[in-house]
Write a protein that holds these residues in place. Structure first.
Motif, PDB file in Angstrom:
ATOM      1  N   ARG A 136       0.968  -1.452   0.139  1.00  0.00           N
ATOM      2  CA  ARG A 136       0.073   0.092  -0.001  1.00  0.00           C
ATOM      3  C   ARG A 136       0.876   1.185   0.131  1.00  0.00           C
ATOM      4  NH1 ARG A 136      -4.593  -1.388   4.647  1.00  0.00           N
ATOM      5  NH2 ARG A 136      -5.574  -3.206   3.602  1.00  0.00           N
ATOM      6  N   LEU A 137       2.214   1.088  -0.183  1.00  0.00           N
ATOM      7  CA  LEU A 137       2.921   2.281  -0.153  1.00  0.00           C
ATOM      8  C   LEU A 137       3.307   3.027  -1.575  1.00  0.00           C
ATOM      9  CD1 LEU A 137       5.910   1.508   2.483  1.00  0.00           C
ATOM     10  CD2 LEU A 137       4.237   3.083   2.555  1.00  0.00           C
ATOM     11  N   SER A 138       3.107   4.114  -1.636  1.00  0.00           N
ATOM     12  CA  SER A 138       3.556   4.930  -2.893  1.00  0.00           C
ATOM     13  C   SER A 138       4.023   6.338  -2.432  1.00  0.00           C
ATOM     14  CB  SER A 138       2.258   4.977  -3.600  1.00  0.00           C
ATOM     15  OG  SER A 138       1.296   5.892  -3.110  1.00  0.00           O
ATOM     16  N   GLY A 139       4.528   7.136  -3.387  1.00  0.00           N
ATOM     17  CA  GLY A 139       4.896   8.384  -3.090  1.00  0.00           C
ATOM     18  C   GLY A 139       5.581   9.045  -4.027  1.00  0.00           C
ATOM     19  N   GLN A 140       6.129  10.124  -4.210  1.00  0.00           N
ATOM     20  CA  GLN A 140       6.679  11.074  -5.326  1.00  0.00           C
ATOM     21  C   GLN A 140       7.893  11.625  -4.669  1.00  0.00           C
ATOM     22  OE1 GLN A 140       5.096  14.763  -7.016  1.00  0.00           O
ATOM     23  NE2 GLN A 140       4.184  13.489  -8.450  1.00  0.00           N
ATOM     24  N   LYS A 194      14.761  30.979   3.116  1.00  0.00           N
ATOM     25  CA  LYS A 194      14.585  29.381   2.923  1.00  0.00           C
ATOM     26  C   LYS A 194      13.817  28.857   3.924  1.00  0.00           C
ATOM     27  CE  LYS A 194      19.584  28.698   1.969  1.00  0.00           C
ATOM     28  NZ  LYS A 194      21.088  28.348   2.593  1.00  0.00           N
ATOM     29  N   GLN A 195      13.091  27.810   3.496  1.00  0.00           N
ATOM     30  CA  GLN A 195      11.634  27.271   4.122  1.00  0.00           C
ATOM     31  C   GLN A 195      11.784  25.675   4.105  1.00  0.00           C
ATOM     32  OE1 GLN A 195       7.768  27.884   2.961  1.00  0.00           O
ATOM     33  NE2 GLN A 195       7.205  28.912   4.910  1.00  0.00           N
ATOM     34  N   ASP A 196      11.634  24.997   5.278  1.00  0.00           N
ATOM     35  CA  ASP A 196      11.473  23.742   5.501  1.00  0.00           C
ATOM     36  C   ASP A 196       9.785  23.419   5.791  1.00  0.00           C
ATOM     37  OD1 ASP A 196      13.819  23.104   4.532  1.00  0.00           O
ATOM     38  OD2 ASP A 196      14.609  23.205   6.555  1.00  0.00           O
ATOM     39  N   THR A 197       9.220  22.583   5.452  1.00  0.00           N
ATOM     40  CA  THR A 197       7.827  22.353   5.682  1.00  0.00           C
ATOM     41  C   THR A 197       7.596  20.812   5.799  1.00  0.00           C
ATOM     42  OG1 THR A 197       7.054  24.314   4.643  1.00  0.00           O
ATOM     43  CG2 THR A 197       5.367  22.773   5.282  1.00  0.00           C
ATOM     44  N   ALA A 198       6.963  20.314   7.049  1.00  0.00           N
ATOM     45  CA  ALA A 198       6.559  19.004   7.522  1.00  0.00           C
ATOM     46  C   ALA A 198       5.073  18.941   7.217  1.00  0.00           C
ATOM     47  CB  ALA A 198       6.985  18.445   8.487  1.00  0.00           C
ATOM     48  N   SER A 199       4.425  17.919   6.669  1.00  0.00           N
ATOM     49  CA  SER A 199       3.055  17.977   6.714  1.00  0.00           C
ATOM     50  C   SER A 199       2.533  16.354   6.777  1.00  0.00           C
ATOM     51  CB  SER A 199       2.584  18.246   5.309  1.00  0.00           C
ATOM     52  OG  SER A 199       1.149  17.879   5.106  1.00  0.00           O
ATOM     53  N   LEU A 200       1.752  16.133   7.640  1.00  0.00           N
ATOM     54  CA  LEU A 200       0.996  14.769   7.633  1.00  0.00           C
ATOM     55  C   LEU A 200      -0.683  15.012   7.768  1.00  0.00           C
ATOM     56  CD1 LEU A 200       1.492  11.923   8.497  1.00  0.00           C
ATOM     57  CD2 LEU A 200       1.310  12.571  10.929  1.00  0.00           C
ATOM     58  N   GLY A 201      -1.198  13.990   6.939  1.00  0.00           N
ATOM     59  CA  GLY A 201      -2.734  14.205   7.097  1.00  0.00           C
ATOM     60  C   GLY A 201      -3.379  13.119   6.314  1.00  0.00           C
ATOM     61  N   LEU A 202      -4.633  13.044   6.301  1.00  0.00           N
ATOM     62  CA  LEU A 202      -5.460  12.109   5.702  1.00  0.00           C
ATOM     63  C   LEU A 202      -6.251  12.600   4.346  1.00  0.00           C
ATOM     64  CD1 LEU A 202      -7.199  10.615   9.080  1.00  0.00           C
ATOM     65  CD2 LEU A 202      -5.673   9.445   7.609  1.00  0.00           C
ATOM     66  N   SER A 203      -6.245  11.588   3.541  1.00  0.00           N
ATOM     67  CA  SER A 203      -7.063  12.019   2.407  1.00  0.00           C
ATOM     68  C   SER A 203      -7.983  11.069   1.985  1.00  0.00           C
ATOM     69  CB  SER A 203      -6.050  12.074   0.971  1.00  0.00           C
ATOM     70  OG  SER A 203      -5.531  11.057   0.698  1.00  0.00           O
ATOM     71  N   TYR A 204      -9.338  11.405   1.213  1.00  0.00           N
ATOM     72  CA  TYR A 204     -10.435  10.614   1.066  1.00  0.00           C
ATOM     73  C   TYR A 204     -10.384  10.911  -0.531  1.00  0.00           C
ATOM     74  CZ  TYR A 204     -14.904   8.559   0.686  1.00  0.00           C
ATOM     75  OH  TYR A 204     -16.249   7.924   0.420  1.00  0.00           O
ATOM     76  N   ARG A 205     -10.575   9.696  -1.415  1.00  0.00           N
ATOM     77  CA  ARG A 205     -10.836   9.950  -2.735  1.00  0.00           C
ATOM     78  C   ARG A 205     -12.023   9.225  -3.205  1.00  0.00           C
ATOM     79  NH1 ARG A 205      -5.949   9.293  -7.371  1.00  0.00           N
ATOM     80  NH2 ARG A 205      -7.121  10.250  -8.959  1.00  0.00           N
ATOM     81  N   PRO A 206     -13.178   9.778  -3.227  1.00  0.00           N
ATOM     82  CA  PRO A 206     -14.405   9.057  -3.689  1.00  0.00           C
ATOM     83  C   PRO A 206     -14.650   8.906  -5.314  1.00  0.00           C
ATOM     84  CG  PRO A 206     -14.957  11.483  -2.930  1.00  0.00           C
ATOM     85  CD  PRO A 206     -13.377  11.092  -2.771  1.00  0.00           C
ATOM     86  N   ARG A 207     -13.963   9.657  -5.623  1.00  0.00           N
ATOM     87  CA  ARG A 207     -13.946   9.712  -7.390  1.00  0.00           C
ATOM     88  C   ARG A 207     -12.553   9.991  -7.928  1.00  0.00           C
ATOM     89  NH1 ARG A 207     -19.410  13.228  -8.684  1.00  0.00           N
ATOM     90  NH2 ARG A 207     -20.862  11.855  -7.251  1.00  0.00           N
ATOM     91  N   GLY A 239      -2.107   3.584   1.993  1.00  0.00           N
ATOM     92  CA  GLY A 239      -3.583   3.258   1.744  1.00  0.00           C
ATOM     93  C   GLY A 239      -3.980   2.464   2.981  1.00  0.00           C
ATOM     94  N   LEU A 240      -4.595   3.151   3.731  1.00  0.00           N
ATOM     95  CA  LEU A 240      -5.644   2.727   4.987  1.00  0.00           C
ATOM     96  C   LEU A 240      -6.792   1.637   4.448  1.00  0.00           C
ATOM     97  CD1 LEU A 240      -5.614   5.865   7.228  1.00  0.00           C
ATOM     98  CD2 LEU A 240      -3.713   3.911   7.329  1.00  0.00           C
ATOM     99  N   ALA A 241      -7.137   2.282   3.605  1.00  0.00           N
ATOM    100  CA  ALA A 241      -8.475   1.444   2.877  1.00  0.00           C
ATOM    101  C   ALA A 241      -8.531   1.839   1.194  1.00  0.00           C
ATOM    102  CB  ALA A 241      -9.951   1.832   3.516  1.00  0.00           C
ATOM    103  N   SER A 242      -9.689   1.362   0.579  1.00  0.00           N
ATOM    104  CA  SER A 242      -9.792   1.599  -0.662  1.00  0.00           C
ATOM    105  C   SER A 242      -9.767   3.066  -1.205  1.00  0.00           C
ATOM    106  CB  SER A 242     -10.836   0.812  -1.482  1.00  0.00           C
ATOM    107  OG  SER A 242     -12.060   1.182  -0.774  1.00  0.00           O
ATOM    108  N   LEU A 243     -10.324   3.878  -0.278  1.00  0.00           N
ATOM    109  CA  LEU A 243     -10.309   5.284  -0.667  1.00  0.00           C
ATOM    110  C   LEU A 243      -9.792   6.319   0.416  1.00  0.00           C
ATOM    111  CD1 LEU A 243     -14.336   5.217  -1.434  1.00  0.00           C
ATOM    112  CD2 LEU A 243     -12.519   4.983  -3.164  1.00  0.00           C
ATOM    113  N   LEU A 244      -9.349   5.507   1.544  1.00  0.00           N
ATOM    114  CA  LEU A 244      -8.856   6.541   2.423  1.00  0.00           C
ATOM    115  C   LEU A 244      -7.139   6.097   2.565  1.00  0.00           C
ATOM    116  CD1 LEU A 244      -9.583   8.343   4.675  1.00  0.00           C
ATOM    117  CD2 LEU A 244      -9.654   6.511   6.332  1.00  0.00           C
ATOM    118  N   SER A 245      -6.410   7.244   2.604  1.00  0.00           N
ATOM    119  CA  SER A 245      -4.887   7.188   2.874  1.00  0.00           C
ATOM    120  C   SER A 245      -4.195   8.055   3.778  1.00  0.00           C
ATOM    121  CB  SER A 245      -4.516   7.111   1.230  1.00  0.00           C
ATOM    122  OG  SER A 245      -4.613   8.458   0.785  1.00  0.00           O
ATOM    123  N   LEU A 246      -2.979   7.747   4.235  1.00  0.00           N
ATOM    124  CA  LEU A 246      -2.413   8.454   5.133  1.00  0.00           C
ATOM    125  C   LEU A 246      -1.222   9.073   4.354  1.00  0.00           C
ATOM    126  CD1 LEU A 246      -1.876   9.615   8.138  1.00  0.00           C
ATOM    127  CD2 LEU A 246      -0.568   7.328   8.353  1.00  0.00           C
TER     128      LEU A 246
END
Length: 209
Positions: free
Chosen positions: A103-107, A175-188, A146-153
């Motif tokens: 379930r791992l992916s990235g960029q 110069k700027q460094d930014t860390a982000s952590l969140g949940l996404s839901y992709r119904p379509r 991927g936590l589930a078919s439509l939900l991911s961390l």
């Protein structure tokens, strides 16, 4: 006639990209600038014609589950009257989309831009009429689980910096460094909803003597 010629050239590049993972091309254009230094109406305006020659190249290649992509444009800009403003600029965007069998992916992505900064943008910025080159770079890495078919961390790290060649703009370098952590839901396919927490850390270099 110039606009039609450029349109034909770019269309040819798109057709080539459909048959091959990469493309190359070029363009030549002339732009009339009615107020280069963006001065007020009460000040005599400095009009000029800018000739720009551009070389283009790009890549979009898949191998297995991975995708490598990138595009670059190199530009030579010449001014008819204000010759001291002549400059070489570029825009680069590149990256790698990766995915595992689980379930791992990235960029991983990189962008870099160099161009003549806008004169007198307002908001208290110094008013200058000399060449001022703006350099902006960004490096970003993201990981999605991927936590589930439509939900991911998803988590990401981004480093960004901006520098100007004119000493009058030293205060706008950063110069700027930014860390982000969140949940996404992709119904379509074309719709993604999400919520994330971001922690930015900005470093402004000390003004030089």
């Amino acid at each position: 006639p110039v606009s039609l010629a450029l349109l034909g050239l770019m269309t040819g590049g798109v057709a080539l990209a459909e048959q091959s993972p990469y493309y190359v091309g070029g363009a030549l254009g002339v732009t009339h600038v009615s107020n280069i230094y963006r001065t007020s109406s009460a000040t005599p305006r400095n009009n000029d014609n800018v000739t720009t020659a551009t070389l283009l190249a790009g890549l979009d290649q898949r191998f297995g589950r991975q995708r490598l992509f990138g595009d670059v444009s190199l530009r030579n800009n010449r001014y008819a009257k204000n010759k001291s403003l002549g400059n070489d600029s570029y825009a680069l965007n590149a990256g790698l989309d990766w995915e595992t069998v689980n379930r791992l992916s990235g960029q991983l992505s990189l962008s870099s831009n160099r161009n003549l900064a806008q004169f007198n943008p307002g908001a208290g910025a110094p008013e200058i009429t000399k060449k001022n080159i703006e350099q902006t770079d960004q490096l970003r890495a993201s990981v999605r689980y991927g936590l589930a078919s439509l939900l991911s961390l998803e988590g990401s790290l981004t480093h960004r910096r901006r520098e100007y060649s004119a000493r009058e703009y030293d205060a706008y370098d950063f110069k700027q460094d930014t860390a982000s952590l969140g949940l996404s839901y992709r119904p379509r396919e074309a719709l993604t909803l999400g919520i994330a927490a971001r922690i930015p850390e900005r470093y402004v270099p000390e003004a030089s003597d």
